[in-house]
Design an enzyme around this catalytic site. Sequence first.
Site: not given
Ligand code: GLV
Length: 369
Positions: A262, A176, A314, A141, A169, A259, A290-292
């Site tokens: 998120r 959230r 995850r 980051y 991103d 991401h 990525d993702g899922g």
């Molecule tokens: C950090 O990158 C997050 O998605 O919490």
Amino acid sequence: VSPAHDSDPAAEQLLSLRDYEHAAARVLDPAALAYFAGGAGDELSLHQNVAAWQRLALRPRVLAGVERRDPGVTLLGTRRPHPLIVAPMAFQALAHPDGERATARGAHGTGTVVSLATLGSTSIPELAQAVPEATRWFQVYVFKDRGVTRELIAQAGEHGYEALVVTVDLPVVGRRERELRTPSSAHADAIPGGRAAGAEGALTPMQFAALVDPALRWSDIERLVADQPLPVIVKGVLRSEDARLAADHGARGVVVSNHGARQLDTTLTGAEALAPIVDTAGDRLDVIVDGGIRRGTDVLKALALGARAVMVGRPLLWGLALDGASGVQRVLEILLTELDVALALTGAPDPAQLDRSFVSPAAWVTEPR
Ligand code: GLV
């Protein structure tokens, strides 16, 4: 036959990544679960990340001679044993006291590249010393304090990290709601990257993320490429034009990603964005998605659409929460076993045999499971 043991994941019949997800939800602290599991807004993209892979039907080939199979791929010019990469994930001590160290051990146990997050609970040198043998990438980051970022990147180079994954991103943090309702926090002292950037006291993940510089531009990527020797992968690209710009500015790879859903709800999923990006920039840089990704068939579909590798996020936190390094390793082994079966049963004994003819839009509509 040894007696079943309560904490033995095999005894609990944790056979799939979904089994791990459900079991981890029972053991994780509610605030940690809200942070890890939650997505932005109405969580439509969170569900679609999984569903988009399920909406692709496989078109297997038969009698292809699949007695010898090799899931190996070439990534950043290097041969890897398979296409899995551990996605960068922050604050892993919220899942397990050994945090990123356990994740890296589990990754190394299966020859998987592991990404350390800037907002990890383990520092760059700590992880390198704890698991020197793992193939490690560092997720960047770019902080408002650019000097801190330069210092972290220099450390990554000194400590044998092999690539920089620059996440682009998150100029601001997504909304959230699970996290807002059940906030978790970590002390700045426990998040070395955050502390380096000036964080003090106990902060929520969203407060840590506010240290990130929203003024980042393509010219900064070009400078990063020029100023240090590690290959740069730009993470968080969903448009072909941006993949082309990444190549123009010297990136060696992109991660097609929302991401983990998120950041901004109702964006495209990685699965949906992948093919046009491969078509536009796949001859100039390595396209990772990525993702899922929850099944070996999802990995195979990503490869068939032209990805060189996939990041998994995850599900590894669920393995980590349940059983530390062994849990992470087991989740990766499940995916690799499923990938092997999928390669055999689609008649593509290695990823180089795959192309888009192996997938087509499915006629069914799935409820994400
Ligand atoms: C950090 O990158 C997050 O998605 O919490």
